[in-house]
Write a protein that holds these residues in place. Sequence first.
Motif, PDB file in Angstrom:
ATOM      1  N   ASN A  53       0.816  -1.213   0.000  1.00  0.00           N
ATOM      2  CA  ASN A  53       0.000   0.000   0.000  1.00  0.00           C
ATOM      3  C   ASN A  53       0.850   1.264   0.000  1.00  0.00           C
ATOM      4  O   ASN A  53       0.531   2.252  -0.667  1.00  0.00           O
ATOM      5  CB  ASN A  53      -0.937   0.007   1.215  1.00  0.00           C
ATOM      6  N   ASP A  54       1.956   1.224   0.761  1.00  0.00           N
ATOM      7  CA  ASP A  54       2.855   2.381   0.800  1.00  0.00           C
ATOM      8  C   ASP A  54       3.506   2.617  -0.560  1.00  0.00           C
ATOM      9  O   ASP A  54       3.708   3.765  -0.974  1.00  0.00           O
ATOM     10  CB  ASP A  54       3.931   2.191   1.861  1.00  0.00           C
ATOM     11  N   SER A 103       1.022   4.254  -2.841  1.00  0.00           N
ATOM     12  CA  SER A 103       0.789   5.654  -2.465  1.00  0.00           C
ATOM     13  C   SER A 103       2.057   6.496  -2.552  1.00  0.00           C
ATOM     14  O   SER A 103       2.024   7.696  -2.224  1.00  0.00           O
ATOM     15  CB  SER A 103       0.232   5.728  -1.035  1.00  0.00           C
ATOM     16  N   ASP A 106       4.683   8.956  -3.426  1.00  0.00           N
ATOM     17  CA  ASP A 106       4.591  10.201  -4.199  1.00  0.00           C
ATOM     18  C   ASP A 106       5.959  10.885  -4.205  1.00  0.00           C
ATOM     19  O   ASP A 106       6.275  11.665  -3.312  1.00  0.00           O
ATOM     20  CB  ASP A 106       3.544  11.120  -3.569  1.00  0.00           C
ATOM     21  N   GLN A 161       0.600  17.564  -3.803  1.00  0.00           N
ATOM     22  CA  GLN A 161       0.413  16.119  -3.958  1.00  0.00           C
ATOM     23  C   GLN A 161       0.155  15.762  -5.419  1.00  0.00           C
ATOM     24  O   GLN A 161      -0.588  16.447  -6.108  1.00  0.00           O
ATOM     25  CB  GLN A 161      -0.783  15.627  -3.131  1.00  0.00           C
ATOM     26  N   VAL A 206       0.252  12.004  -6.178  1.00  0.00           N
ATOM     27  CA  VAL A 206      -0.357  10.694  -5.949  1.00  0.00           C
ATOM     28  C   VAL A 206      -1.248  10.773  -4.714  1.00  0.00           C
ATOM     29  O   VAL A 206      -0.791  11.152  -3.637  1.00  0.00           O
ATOM     30  CB  VAL A 206       0.714   9.606  -5.736  1.00  0.00           C
ATOM     31  N   THR A 207      -2.521  10.430  -4.864  1.00  0.00           N
ATOM     32  CA  THR A 207      -3.451  10.461  -3.738  1.00  0.00           C
ATOM     33  C   THR A 207      -3.308   9.182  -2.917  1.00  0.00           C
ATOM     34  O   THR A 207      -3.395   8.083  -3.476  1.00  0.00           O
ATOM     35  CB  THR A 207      -4.907  10.573  -4.234  1.00  0.00           C
ATOM     36  N   PRO A 208      -3.067   9.297  -1.600  1.00  0.00           N
ATOM     37  CA  PRO A 208      -2.963   8.099  -0.752  1.00  0.00           C
ATOM     38  C   PRO A 208      -4.223   7.238  -0.849  1.00  0.00           C
ATOM     39  O   PRO A 208      -5.329   7.758  -1.049  1.00  0.00           O
ATOM     40  CB  PRO A 208      -2.798   8.689   0.655  1.00  0.00           C
ATOM     41  N   LEU A 209      -4.060   5.932  -0.693  1.00  0.00           N
ATOM     42  CA  LEU A 209      -5.173   4.999  -0.864  1.00  0.00           C
ATOM     43  C   LEU A 209      -6.308   5.252   0.122  1.00  0.00           C
ATOM     44  O   LEU A 209      -7.479   5.083  -0.215  1.00  0.00           O
ATOM     45  CB  LEU A 209      -4.672   3.549  -0.709  1.00  0.00           C
ATOM     46  N   ASP A 251      -7.132   8.124   1.492  1.00  0.00           N
ATOM     47  CA  ASP A 251      -7.455   9.557   1.542  1.00  0.00           C
ATOM     48  C   ASP A 251      -8.913   9.787   1.132  1.00  0.00           C
ATOM     49  O   ASP A 251      -9.311   9.455   0.021  1.00  0.00           O
ATOM     50  CB  ASP A 251      -6.515  10.330   0.609  1.00  0.00           C
TER      51      ASP A 251
END
Length: 256
Positions: free
Chosen positions: A52-53, A56, A58, A216, A218-221, A223
């Motif tokens: 996941n990291d 996400s 960026d 930003q 890349v939008t975090p999963l 978010d």
Amino acid sequence: MAAIQVVRSEWTKIRSVASTVWTLSLAVVVTVALGMLISALSKNQFDDMSRNDRLSFDPTFISFAGMSLGQLAMIVFGVLVVSNEYSTGMIRTSLAAVPQRATFLVSKIVVAAGLALAVGLVTSFVAFFLGQAMLGEHKASIGDPGVLRAVIGGGIYMALIAMFSMGVAAMLRSPMLSLGILMPFFFLISNILGNVPATKKIGRFLPDQAGSKIMQVVTPLDDDTPYGPWGGLGIMALWVAVALIGGYVLLRKRDA
């Protein structure tokens, strides 16, 4: 006094005060240096990140990791630009020379904000390119979707931080009181409200948290922020407008 003369006068005031020059220089150095350090550490830790990291990850936003300290210098710059004249007593002379208080304040803001924007843009581009150099194969390109917007937005963000601080300083007049409120607000209150689940939805509408969204790509999963990059910058601009209007209203009502 003609508006152009007032602008020139404000420019002379800013560049003749060593503390304002040093704070802007510090903003560049700490933002770029910390961004490079965090980018280098992120490169080394990339293989150990969770799935996941990695999704996400960026690289553009990581190169702006130093912005949290860089904005500290911008806050000090914004406060000093306005409150220096109050602390030295020069405000009486300035208002005697420029009795139109709207002209006085607008000229000061235009000059300082223009300088903050120029420094912010230089800082943002340098931080991005050096940060990406540290990231190696994980880097982003300035031509990638959303990256140029984020880099330019970083410069705008720094200018808005300085302008917000100018508005607060115009309301409070005291440099110590202004910094005593702004520093905890940005470095304690905002972080606490933004990270505690019960207050997270409130914290995301604070000026720094909303404005930083522009950087930003890349939008975090996980978010669920209800606004995008430009919406966040718009929220920050509203905070700045309220602070500056408040500063003008109080400047008009009070004696020097």
